[in-house]
Design an enzyme around this catalytic site. Structure first.
Site, PDB file in Angstrom:
ATOM      1  N   LEU A  20      59.834 -20.210 -28.359  1.00  0.00           N
ATOM      2  CA  LEU A  20      59.552 -21.588 -28.769  1.00  0.00           C
ATOM      3  C   LEU A  20      60.198 -22.598 -27.842  1.00  0.00           C
ATOM      4  CD1 LEU A  20      59.970 -21.211 -32.646  1.00  0.00           C
ATOM      5  CD2 LEU A  20      57.873 -21.163 -31.316  1.00  0.00           C
ATOM      6  N   PHE A  21      60.878 -22.119 -26.816  1.00  0.00           N
ATOM      7  CA  PHE A  21      61.348 -22.947 -25.694  1.00  0.00           C
ATOM      8  C   PHE A  21      62.248 -24.107 -26.115  1.00  0.00           C
ATOM      9  CE2 PHE A  21      56.751 -21.805 -24.901  1.00  0.00           C
ATOM     10  CZ  PHE A  21      57.046 -20.565 -24.364  1.00  0.00           C
ATOM     11  N   CYS A  22      63.057 -23.920 -27.136  1.00  0.00           N
ATOM     12  CA  CYS A  22      63.938 -24.990 -27.638  1.00  0.00           C
ATOM     13  C   CYS A  22      63.159 -26.260 -27.921  1.00  0.00           C
ATOM     14  CB  CYS A  22      65.077 -25.261 -26.656  1.00  0.00           C
ATOM     15  SG  CYS A  22      66.278 -23.926 -26.567  1.00  0.00           S
ATOM     16  N   ALA A  23      61.930 -26.073 -28.383  1.00  0.00           N
ATOM     17  CA  ALA A  23      61.074 -27.196 -28.800  1.00  0.00           C
ATOM     18  C   ALA A  23      60.251 -26.705 -29.986  1.00  0.00           C
ATOM     19  CB  ALA A  23      60.177 -27.652 -27.650  1.00  0.00           C
ATOM     20  N   HIS A  45      64.987 -29.796 -27.863  1.00  0.00           N
ATOM     21  CA  HIS A  45      66.075 -29.994 -28.816  1.00  0.00           C
ATOM     22  C   HIS A  45      67.214 -30.832 -28.237  1.00  0.00           C
ATOM     23  CE1 HIS A  45      64.793 -26.108 -31.140  1.00  0.00           C
ATOM     24  NE2 HIS A  45      63.914 -27.084 -31.244  1.00  0.00           N
TER      25      HIS A  45
END
Length: 454
Positions: free
Chosen positions: A371-374, A126
């Site tokens: 979601l790992f900032c993705a 992100h």
């Protein structure tokens, strides 16, 4: 299972926290296995020692006549030169100190020329995906091979106005899959179509050498906290013209060269042309110094040795779980694609938050789930509906319920063999035997239920 054969080449670098013990919900304590390097890597002992030696001499920079201020100014500007050398910057490139990769890319977004088009793959973190709110943005679908990534970008750039400014933003290594992206080829494609390119090196720089000159990128951004350097620091390095021509990222002292009153009561401002233009306020001297220290330490250790060790650790994880069919690793380019020490996976029959909680509570292993900032990338890899619930926790999701989340294990220069060996053993035991404790969801996180024994 033995991970390392040649300890003279493969020995981990000393990091803080390597002797920290944590309690287990099943009783007793164990040395903490930090396997969440992709979020924040532990500080190198070398970095901590350098900062501790400097701390008594800390002073303001650029505007002080005293000895400590002059000493701190020299240290701060020398840190800038060290980072430029680490990145193999070109003559005339600027190194701007920021708070993080996110801050660096938001800074770059504010200096885009009018009418600039931005091209970014949906696979980005992100920090790379979201800053371009003032520009016309084209989001590119996730490629399934490095070649497809280049072809996708070339098609998109061929359709743009060739006379206007354009910027391509791409990661060097995925924070989800760890896979290396074809940065040099993407840069060539961008330049062939009159576009510039910025490299998000947050996951690449701690693991592989990054040469601005060799990769032929226009800018590179990375964070100190992923490069074994804490204290909230980051870097944006690259071409000076867009940075020099734009209004300062922040207005204030340090960015201004001269401020004068006008006859009508207002003020006129002459801004600095160099990196100081976008470093208003008192800079994070210790953060900048910690980055420079980490750059020096990694250079002296030698990336060839660091990469070789990391590849052994990746191989140990894959080999140790190869006969566990319930474990599925996530990948865009294929399981054999070159990657840094970042692996994400799902476990059949397990909610990912539950599995990560059990690794922590029962084995003292720290990984990441979610979601790992993705979000777009993970949803693509998991085949989930774009509108489906998929926050980082597991609200109301039990051990066997499907969640639109994954588990990420990541490691680096400071990871001991035992941490990886324990992780592999823990995954195998949890899949085979299940958790030994009961868990419940609290505020979106799966946590041990301390009211009853599992």
């Amino acid at each position: 299972m033995s991970v390392a054969a040649d300890t003279s080449v493969r020995a981990p670098l000393p990091v803080l926290g390597r002797d920290v013990t944590v309690p287990l919900v099943t009783g007793g304590e164990v040395t903490y296995a930090a396997l969440d390097y992709a979020a924040s890597a532990p500080a190198l002992q070398r970095v901590w020692d350098d900062v501790a030696a400097y701390a008594p001499y800390y002073g303001s920079v650029h505007r002080g006549a005293g000895y400590l201020s002059q000493l701190s100014t020299d240290l701060f500007e020398n840190a800038r030169r060290t980072v430029a050398d680490f990145l193999d910057c070109r003559t005339g490139d600027q190194v701007v100190f920021t708070r993080s990769t996110t801050d660096s890319l938001n800074l770059l977004a504010t200096v885009l020329p009018d009418g600039c088009e931005v091209f970014v793959f949906e696979t980005e973190h992100h920090a790379s995906l979201l800053p371009w709110r003032g520009a016309r943005v084209t989001f590119l679908d996730a490629p399934r091979s490095p070649r497809q990534a280049v072809e996708t970008l070339e098609r998109a750039l061929a359709d743009r106005d060739p006379h206007g400014p354009a910027l391509v933003c791409v990661t060097g290594a995925s924070n989800v899959t760890g896979e290396l992206w074809p940065v040099r080829e993407l840069a060539a494609a961008a330049h062939a179509h009159g576009a510039r390119i910025v490299l998000d090196a947050a996951q690449l720089a701690p693991h592989h050498p990054v040469s601005v000159r060799d990769l032929d990128v226009d800018w590179v951004a990375f964070s100190g906290h992923k490069l074994y350097a804490p204290f909230g620091s980051g870097v944006l390095a690259g071409r000076a013209d867009w940075l020099r021509e734009a209004e300062p990222y922040l207005a204030g002292g340090g960015a201004s060269r001269r401020v004068t009153r006008r006859g009508d009561g207002g003020v006129d401002v002459e801004w600095h042309d160099g990196a100081a233009r976008h470093e208003a306020g008192s800079p994070n001297v210790i953060g900048a110094y910690s980055i420079a220290s980490a750059c020096t330490a990694l250079t002296e250790a030698g990336f060839d040795a660091l990469v070789a060790r990391e590849e052994e650790l990746i191989g140990a994880v894959r080999a140790g779980l190869a006969d566990v069919p319930e474990v599925r690793f996530l990948s865009l380019f294929g399981d054999d694609a070159p990657r840094v020490g970042v692996l994400s996976f799902v476990v059949e029959g397990w909610n990912s938050s539950h599995f990560a909680a059990a690794l922590s509570a029962e084995y003292g292993i720290g990984v990441r789930d979610g979601l790992f900032c993705a979000h777009p990338l993970v949803r693509t890899l998991l085949g989930g509906d774009a509108g489906a619930q998929g926050e980082c926790g597991a609200p109301e999701a039990g051990p066997g319920e499907k969640s639109l989340n994954a588990i990420r294990v990541s490691f680096g220069a400071g990871t001991p063999d035992e941490h990886v060996e324990r992780f592999v053993r823990a995954v195998r035991e949890l899949v085979r035997d299940g958790a030994r404790w009961s868990y419940r969801t609290v505020d979106g996180r799966c946590v041990p239920d301390t009211s009853a024994r599992g």
